[in-house]
Design a protein around this motif. Structure first.
Motif, mmCIF file in Angstrom:
data_model
loop_
_atom_site.group_PDB
_atom_site.id
_atom_site.type_symbol
_atom_site.label_atom_id
_atom_site.label_comp_id
_atom_site.label_asym_id
_atom_site.label_seq_id
_atom_site.Cartn_x
_atom_site.Cartn_y
_atom_site.Cartn_z
ATOM 1 N N VAL A 1 4.155 12.774 13.648
ATOM 2 C CA VAL A 1 3.905 11.855 12.410
ATOM 3 C C VAL A 1 4.418 12.057 11.149
ATOM 4 C CG1 VAL A 1 1.962 11.084 10.998
ATOM 5 C CG2 VAL A 1 1.382 11.513 13.482
ATOM 6 N N GLU A 2 5.229 11.224 10.443
ATOM 7 C CA GLU A 2 5.911 11.530 9.375
ATOM 8 C C GLU A 2 5.286 10.944 8.044
ATOM 9 O OE1 GLU A 2 8.486 13.155 8.725
ATOM 10 O OE2 GLU A 2 9.126 13.503 10.985
ATOM 11 N N ALA A 3 4.412 9.874 8.287
ATOM 12 C CA ALA A 3 3.637 9.249 7.288
ATOM 13 C C ALA A 3 2.313 8.567 7.494
ATOM 14 C CB ALA A 3 4.613 8.375 6.411
ATOM 15 N N THR A 4 1.476 8.492 6.673
ATOM 16 C CA THR A 4 -0.035 7.530 7.122
ATOM 17 C C THR A 4 -0.082 6.781 6.150
ATOM 18 O OG1 THR A 4 -1.222 9.364 6.606
ATOM 19 C CG2 THR A 4 -0.571 9.380 8.886
ATOM 20 N N ALA A 5 -0.910 5.542 6.482
ATOM 21 C CA ALA A 5 -1.401 4.697 5.302
ATOM 22 C C ALA A 5 -2.744 5.254 5.051
ATOM 23 C CB ALA A 5 -1.678 3.338 5.927
ATOM 24 N N PRO A 6 -3.375 4.857 3.879
ATOM 25 C CA PRO A 6 -4.737 5.149 3.275
ATOM 26 C C PRO A 6 -5.790 5.080 4.375
ATOM 27 C CG PRO A 6 -3.607 3.928 1.831
ATOM 28 C CD PRO A 6 -2.634 3.866 2.767
ATOM 29 N N HIS B 1 0.973 -1.302 -0.120
ATOM 30 C CA HIS B 1 0.008 -0.090 0.122
ATOM 31 C C HIS B 1 0.948 1.414 0.036
ATOM 32 C CE1 HIS B 1 0.789 1.111 4.125
ATOM 33 N NE2 HIS B 1 0.537 -0.050 4.474
ATOM 34 N N ALA B 2 0.220 2.328 -0.422
ATOM 35 C CA ALA B 2 1.107 3.466 -0.205
ATOM 36 C C ALA B 2 0.994 4.259 0.977
ATOM 37 C CB ALA B 2 0.209 4.665 -1.404
ATOM 38 N N ILE B 3 1.906 5.315 1.145
ATOM 39 C CA ILE B 3 1.874 6.093 2.412
ATOM 40 C C ILE B 3 1.839 7.342 1.925
ATOM 41 C CG2 ILE B 3 2.767 4.330 4.082
ATOM 42 C CD1 ILE B 3 5.668 5.880 3.717
ATOM 43 N N ASN B 4 1.278 8.305 2.636
ATOM 44 C CA ASN B 4 1.136 9.690 2.406
ATOM 45 C C ASN B 4 2.402 10.317 3.252
ATOM 46 O OD1 ASN B 4 -0.927 9.846 0.553
ATOM 47 N ND2 ASN B 4 -2.220 9.381 1.977
ATOM 48 N N ILE B 5 3.262 11.020 2.756
ATOM 49 C CA ILE B 5 4.381 11.701 3.669
ATOM 50 C C ILE B 5 4.130 13.039 3.849
ATOM 51 C CG2 ILE B 5 6.935 12.138 3.585
ATOM 52 C CD1 ILE B 5 7.316 9.676 1.657
ATOM 53 N N ARG B 6 4.479 13.544 5.311
ATOM 54 C CA ARG B 6 4.169 14.696 5.667
ATOM 55 C C ARG B 6 4.968 15.765 4.951
ATOM 56 N NH1 ARG B 6 6.163 17.980 9.886
ATOM 57 N NH2 ARG B 6 7.312 16.343 10.558
ATOM 58 N N PRO B 7 4.464 16.768 4.242
ATOM 59 C CA PRO B 7 5.307 17.745 3.849
ATOM 60 C C PRO B 7 6.291 18.483 4.809
ATOM 61 C CG PRO B 7 2.954 17.990 3.041
ATOM 62 C CD PRO B 7 3.002 16.904 4.275
ATOM 63 N N GLY B 8 7.554 18.762 4.199
ATOM 64 C CA GLY B 8 8.668 19.507 5.453
ATOM 65 C C GLY B 8 8.861 18.598 6.185
ATOM 66 N N GLY B 9 8.632 17.200 6.321
ATOM 67 C CA GLY B 9 8.961 16.442 7.672
ATOM 68 C C GLY B 9 10.420 15.762 7.292
ATOM 69 N N MET B 10 10.791 14.874 8.431
ATOM 70 C CA MET B 10 12.074 14.370 8.511
ATOM 71 C C MET B 10 12.052 13.360 6.967
ATOM 72 S SD MET B 10 13.954 12.186 11.195
ATOM 73 C CE MET B 10 15.437 11.118 11.143
ATOM 74 N N LEU B 11 10.988 12.549 7.056
ATOM 75 C CA LEU B 11 10.867 11.444 6.124
ATOM 76 C C LEU B 11 11.012 12.018 4.541
ATOM 77 C CD1 LEU B 11 10.788 8.572 5.254
ATOM 78 C CD2 LEU B 11 8.257 8.712 5.466
ATOM 79 N N GLU B 12 10.098 13.061 4.212
ATOM 80 C CA GLU B 12 10.309 13.768 2.964
ATOM 81 C C GLU B 12 11.475 14.367 2.774
ATOM 82 O OE1 GLU B 12 7.847 17.296 0.305
ATOM 83 O OE2 GLU B 12 8.602 17.724 2.605
ATOM 84 N N LYS B 13 12.188 14.935 3.747
ATOM 85 C CA LYS B 13 13.628 15.154 3.612
ATOM 86 C C LYS B 13 14.623 14.163 2.953
ATOM 87 C CE LYS B 13 13.202 19.410 6.593
ATOM 88 N NZ LYS B 13 13.596 20.099 7.604
ATOM 89 N N LYS C 1 10.238 12.865 -1.709
ATOM 90 C CA LYS C 1 8.912 12.774 -2.213
ATOM 91 C C LYS C 1 7.657 12.666 -1.036
ATOM 92 C CE LYS C 1 9.984 7.887 -2.845
ATOM 93 N NZ LYS C 1 10.035 6.681 -3.960
ATOM 94 N N ARG C 2 6.825 12.564 -1.595
ATOM 95 C CA ARG C 2 5.657 12.895 -0.776
ATOM 96 C C ARG C 2 4.484 11.557 -0.766
ATOM 97 N NH1 ARG C 2 3.602 19.295 -0.547
ATOM 98 N NH2 ARG C 2 5.692 20.114 0.020
ATOM 99 N N GLU C 3 4.908 10.570 -1.347
ATOM 100 C CA GLU C 3 4.285 9.290 -1.408
ATOM 101 C C GLU C 3 5.346 8.109 -1.875
ATOM 102 O OE1 GLU C 3 0.010 8.930 -2.783
ATOM 103 O OE2 GLU C 3 0.900 7.625 -4.158
ATOM 104 N N THR C 4 4.999 7.108 -1.297
ATOM 105 C CA THR C 4 5.805 5.821 -1.747
ATOM 106 C C THR C 4 4.910 4.778 -1.456
ATOM 107 O OG1 THR C 4 7.841 4.750 -1.874
ATOM 108 C CG2 THR C 4 7.298 5.405 0.214
#
Length: 258
Positions: free
Chosen positions: A194-199, A156-168, A172-175
């Protein structure tokens, strides 16, 4: 630096033929060695025989692994149930104390799956179990299959929080990520972001607020064949860089007071 810094990995425990064994999956130690370029060392889950601070003096980072077992519910204020088993009390006793001390020291910390859930519990959050039985939740368990590549395939995809550690780290903002768990975060600990969430809203990645260094967790398993996954390589490379920076700082001669 003439040596590879040491990364400690607390072990799972299991009983067989009347004996207690400590173990770590190969995929975790291999990811630390080959993707983070550090030396993995097992920490036995025997808190009664360990002095945590003296132990941590020898390490430059800690990676807390996933496991078959779930965190015992009383650690986050819930009642234990046979449906939530198996448990690993020796691991709970060790890792919950270990994570607390690692954060207090400002050591690099990477928590995966069960470790991700333990991080939330240590910081004051709660968990929910058997996600597949809760209305509105996806089935986050791995497919039943003999082939590990199928079980650990992106699901499944995850939505990545804009400007967060994971995006840096990923840029990208989804994977897409794999999903191999029954337990997840219910109430996020106040010290985590929170750095990312599932659908379905399940939290998939967190960072420790105001951390002095890399202090990050994923609900998915980036350690699986990390060398072949660009996202995983970015995560383990960032962890490895933080571990090496901590090692350099730790080995630097102390400034003399005039």
């Amino acid at each position: 630096m003439s040596y590879l810094p040491l990364v400690g990995l607390p072990a799972d425990t299991y009983e067989s033929h009347g004996f207690l064994y400590h173990s770590i999956g190969d995929k975790y130690v291999r990811a630390v060695a080959e993707a983070a370029l550090c030396t993995p060392v097992m920490i036995p889950s025997m808190i009664d025989a360990l002095e945590i601070d003296a132990l941590l003096d020898h390490f430059d980072g800690i990676l807390v692994t996933g496991a078959v077992s779930n965190v015992h519910p009383p650690h986050y204020g819930e009642t234990p149930s046979a449906a939530y088993e198996p448990y690993d009390h020796a691991r709970d006793a060790t890792t919950l104390k270990l994570i607390e001390r690692v954060i207090a020291r400002g050591m690099p910390l990477f928590c995966i799956c069960r470790g991700f859930q333990e991080l939330n519990v240590v910081m004051g959050g709660t968990l929910e179990t058997e996600l597949q039985d809760i209305e509105g939740r996806l089935d986050h368990r791995a497919p039943v299959h003999d082939d590990v590549d199928v079980r650990y395939a992106p699901s499944h995809a995850i939505n990545i929080r804009p400007g967060g550690m994971l995006e840096k780290m990923l840029g990208k903002r989804e994977t897409m990520v794999n999903s191999i768990h029954r337990q997840g975060i219910k109430r996020l600990a106040p010290g985590l972001a929170v750095e990312a969430t599932a659908p379905d809203g399940i939290i998939e990645a967190v960072s420790v607020r105001d951390a002095k260094t890399f202090a990050f967790g994923t609900q998915w398993h980036p350690e699986f064949k990390a060398l072949h996954n660009p996202d995983s390589m970015k995560l383990f490379s960032a962890f490895g860089e933080a571990v090496r920076a901590y090692a350099r700082k730790r080995s630097a001669p102390a400034k003399q007071i005039a």
